[in-house]
Write a protein that holds these residues in place. Structure first.
Motif, PDB file in Angstrom:
ATOM      1  N   ASN A  49      53.773  44.380  57.865  1.00  0.00           N
ATOM      2  CA  ASN A  49      55.116  43.955  57.442  1.00  0.00           C
ATOM      3  C   ASN A  49      55.157  42.558  56.830  1.00  0.00           C
ATOM      4  OD1 ASN A  49      56.383  46.410  58.378  1.00  0.00           O
ATOM      5  ND2 ASN A  49      56.129  45.622  60.446  1.00  0.00           N
ATOM      6  N   ALA A  50      53.994  41.963  56.590  1.00  0.00           N
ATOM      7  CA  ALA A  50      53.970  40.729  55.799  1.00  0.00           C
ATOM      8  C   ALA A  50      54.264  41.084  54.340  1.00  0.00           C
ATOM      9  CB  ALA A  50      52.610  40.053  55.914  1.00  0.00           C
ATOM     10  N   GLN A  51      54.934  40.166  53.637  1.00  0.00           N
ATOM     11  CA  GLN A  51      55.282  40.394  52.239  1.00  0.00           C
ATOM     12  C   GLN A  51      54.723  39.254  51.394  1.00  0.00           C
ATOM     13  OE1 GLN A  51      59.460  41.454  51.598  1.00  0.00           O
ATOM     14  NE2 GLN A  51      59.663  41.901  53.785  1.00  0.00           N
ATOM     15  N   ILE A  52      53.807  39.599  50.501  1.00  0.00           N
ATOM     16  CA  ILE A  52      53.163  38.624  49.621  1.00  0.00           C
ATOM     17  C   ILE A  52      53.638  38.894  48.203  1.00  0.00           C
ATOM     18  CG2 ILE A  52      50.979  37.612  48.905  1.00  0.00           C
ATOM     19  CD1 ILE A  52      51.458  37.576  51.948  1.00  0.00           C
ATOM     20  N   GLY A  53      54.186  37.885  47.552  1.00  0.00           N
ATOM     21  CA  GLY A  53      54.720  38.070  46.207  1.00  0.00           C
ATOM     22  C   GLY A  53      53.650  38.195  45.148  1.00  0.00           C
ATOM     23  N   ASP A  54      54.077  38.304  43.892  1.00  0.00           N
ATOM     24  CA  ASP A  54      53.157  38.432  42.766  1.00  0.00           C
ATOM     25  C   ASP A  54      52.375  37.134  42.546  1.00  0.00           C
ATOM     26  OD1 ASP A  54      54.255  40.911  42.430  1.00  0.00           O
ATOM     27  OD2 ASP A  54      55.519  40.354  40.722  1.00  0.00           O
ATOM     28  N   ASN A  55      51.135  37.286  42.094  1.00  0.00           N
ATOM     29  CA  ASN A  55      50.296  36.176  41.629  1.00  0.00           C
ATOM     30  C   ASN A  55      50.063  35.098  42.687  1.00  0.00           C
ATOM     31  OD1 ASN A  55      50.106  37.274  38.948  1.00  0.00           O
ATOM     32  ND2 ASN A  55      52.203  36.596  38.612  1.00  0.00           N
ATOM     33  N   CYS A  56      49.982  35.527  43.943  1.00  0.00           N
ATOM     34  CA  CYS A  56      49.621  34.591  45.006  1.00  0.00           C
ATOM     35  C   CYS A  56      48.107  34.548  45.166  1.00  0.00           C
ATOM     36  CB  CYS A  56      50.259  35.016  46.338  1.00  0.00           C
ATOM     37  SG  CYS A  56      52.059  34.836  46.373  1.00  0.00           S
ATOM     38  N   ASN A  57      47.609  33.481  45.753  1.00  0.00           N
ATOM     39  CA  ASN A  57      46.174  33.341  46.005  1.00  0.00           C
ATOM     40  C   ASN A  57      45.966  32.905  47.451  1.00  0.00           C
ATOM     41  OD1 ASN A  57      43.377  33.127  44.488  1.00  0.00           O
ATOM     42  ND2 ASN A  57      43.467  31.439  45.943  1.00  0.00           N
ATOM     43  N   LEU A  58      45.321  33.766  48.255  1.00  0.00           N
ATOM     44  CA  LEU A  58      45.012  33.454  49.646  1.00  0.00           C
ATOM     45  C   LEU A  58      43.522  33.174  49.736  1.00  0.00           C
ATOM     46  CD1 LEU A  58      47.030  36.232  51.559  1.00  0.00           C
ATOM     47  CD2 LEU A  58      47.847  34.109  50.511  1.00  0.00           C
ATOM     48  N   GLY A  59      43.171  31.941  50.125  1.00  0.00           N
ATOM     49  CA  GLY A  59      41.766  31.549  50.203  1.00  0.00           C
ATOM     50  C   GLY A  59      41.042  32.225  51.353  1.00  0.00           C
ATOM     51  N   GLN A  60      39.899  31.666  51.735  1.00  0.00           N
ATOM     52  CA  GLN A  60      39.080  32.247  52.773  1.00  0.00           C
ATOM     53  C   GLN A  60      39.654  31.958  54.164  1.00  0.00           C
ATOM     54  OE1 GLN A  60      34.888  31.366  52.332  1.00  0.00           O
ATOM     55  NE2 GLN A  60      35.097  31.137  50.117  1.00  0.00           N
ATOM     56  N   ASN A  61      39.511  32.954  55.061  1.00  0.00           N
ATOM     57  CA  ASN A  61      39.871  32.792  56.472  1.00  0.00           C
ATOM     58  C   ASN A  61      41.346  32.419  56.660  1.00  0.00           C
ATOM     59  OD1 ASN A  61      39.074  32.900  59.206  1.00  0.00           O
ATOM     60  ND2 ASN A  61      38.974  30.672  59.297  1.00  0.00           N
ATOM     61  N   VAL A  62      42.205  33.035  55.880  1.00  0.00           N
ATOM     62  CA  VAL A  62      43.651  32.827  55.984  1.00  0.00           C
ATOM     63  C   VAL A  62      44.238  33.912  56.885  1.00  0.00           C
ATOM     64  CG1 VAL A  62      45.832  32.912  54.708  1.00  0.00           C
ATOM     65  CG2 VAL A  62      43.873  31.654  53.776  1.00  0.00           C
TER      66      VAL A  62
END
Length: 449
Positions: free
Chosen positions: A369-382
């Motif tokens: 149920n997490a919501q991540i928008g367009d063009n996001c960048n999640l690095g390592q170990n997030v």
């Protein structure tokens, strides 16, 4: 012939073990828990026990596996078993991701393996009689179907009531309309005990030719009800699974009189209980799987049927996340192809939503149920916890943890190793799950850099 391994011998697995053992098919019990394996008594003295899936798959004496592990493990376990050329029975749901479900369907077909889904109600004599009544036309033109599955418990925190309770009911409803997908699905519900996990949902379906249906499920009602009602133009039938066997199936025939062909008047006649053979549905399901493996016939609840149910569940989940907006299950498969990048080591819950063009890098975890928008960048170990919302173009650097209750608006930069928590004074011995604090980070902000 004893050639079946049961993977997952705990809560529901015990019922499968009992039935597969009774029909002489159980070869191995596989579970990671020593306590669970040791709980099986002398009736299982001749059954092998192990803790390793790899050991099961390498055993040539095992030609069939039944999977009763948690749903998030269904895909990887079923895939591994099919690749090892085992026939596979997997408890509902088939898996949690449509693209993965499609992979399993294709893999089973390509390797000529049986892949059957445990949609138990198809093997209940009462449901089989309802299917006969509908298909034979005895109820007239099908009009409306309702299914209520209500109880107090078992309360879950890893999956919502929709995914926990509704697959069986959706599967039966689809069978009653000829296997067709609904044109439209709407779902509403509420989360009261665990944030982001719906304890109650009401799902409505619109089919061709005006047929409608609804499924109401909850584990937050102080009584138990398991009732399926099918309404046709010439008859209505009620299946109440909480009643004694002789009273489970009640039919009301010719319940209306039409005056001048225009004015309906109810005929208040007593319903008629229908006699059906008393058989344990789970045993019939297990026998059907063994028979299909031996004859190579298509199971009644094969992988294609499981995939259709998964399409409807996915549509309902998306509608639930958008406060009941209509969704079309027919489009779910086409839309399930990933439009974002996730590194192979990333763990993304199937109930998470990730926008187009986003990237999730090494060892990161995006929860349900997490919501991540367009063009996001999640690095390592997030780590992105349940219910977190990230807007568009959010940059999250390595080792960042974002906990439930956080909303991050568009164009935010979160620097390395920052932690967005939800409890001001955490204490190990005090549970503050229901007191999570809310945090909103405004558009364009920079944190920790």
């Amino acid at each position: 012939m004893k050639d079946l391994a049961l993977i997952g011998a705990g809560y529901w697995g015990k019922n499968l073990a009992r039935n597969f053992n009774a029909i002489g098919a159980l070869h191995t019990l596989c579970d990671a828990s020593d306590e669970i394996l040791s709980s099986y008594g002398p009736d299982y003295a001749q059954v092998k026990r192990c803790k390793s899936l790899d050991e099961v798959l390498a055993d040539r004496a095992i030609t069939k596996v039944a999977i009763a592990a948690p749903a998030h493990l269904h895909f990887q376990m079923a895939q591994a078993a099919l690749l090892a050329d085992k026939d596979v029975y997997v408890e509902k749901p088939l898996c949690l991701d449509l693209a993965q479900g499609q992979q399993l369907v294709e893999l089973a077909a390509n390797r000529n393996r049986i892949l059957m889904v445990g949609h138990l109600l198809h093997y209940h004599p009462c449901v089989m009689e309802i299917q006969r009544l509908v298909s034979s036309g005895e109820l007239g033109r099908l009009q409306y179907i309702t299914s209520n599955r209500l109880n107090l418990g078992k309360i879950r925190q890893e999956e919502n009531a929709l995914w926990s309770f509704a697959p069986h009911d959706i599967s039966v409803i689809l069978s009653l309309v000829g296997g067709r997908l609904p044109q439209e699905v709407r779902c509403v519900g509420g989360s009261y005990l665990t944030e982001g996990v719906a304890d109650t949902t009401l799902t409505t379906f619109k089919f061709e030719a005006g047929v409608r249906a609804h499924v109401y499920v909850t584990w937050l009602i102080p009584f138990k009800e398991q009732k399926l009602t099918v309404v046709g133009s010439q008859g209505m039938v009620v299946f109440d699974d909480t009643r004694p066997w002789a009273e489970k199936l009640l039919i009301h025939r010719n319940y209306l009189t039409w005056t001048d062909g225009r004015s309906p008047t109810p005929n208040k006649v007593t319903g008629e209980y229908l006699a059906v053979p008393e058989q344990e549905p789970l045993k019939q399901e297990c026998l059907h799987f063994i028979e299909c493996c031996q004859t190579r016939q298509k199971p009644r609840t094969d992988s294609a049927e499981g995939l259709r149910v998964l399409q409807v569940l996915k549509a309902a989940q998306e509608s639930l996340q958008h406060d009941g907006d209509a969704r079309q299950p027919q489009k779910m498969l086409n839309e399930s192809a990933s439009n974002f990048y996730a590194h192979p080591t990333a763990l993304i819950d199937p109930l998470a939503r990730i926008g187009k063009g986003s990237k999730v890098w090494h060892f990161s975890h995006v929860m349900a149920n997490a919501q991540i928008g367009d063009n996001c960048n999640l690095g390592q170990n997030v780590v992105i916890s349940p219910g977190v919302v990230l807007g568009r173009n959010v940059k999250v650097q390595n080792n960042v943890s974002i906990y439930t209750g956080t909303v991050v608006e568009d164009d935010v930069f979160l620097g390395p190793s920052c932690v967005l928590t939800n409890v001001s004074n955490p204490r190990s011995q005090v549970n503050r799950r229901n007191l999570y604090e809310k945090t909103t980070i405004g558009r364009g902000a920079t944190v920790g850099a």
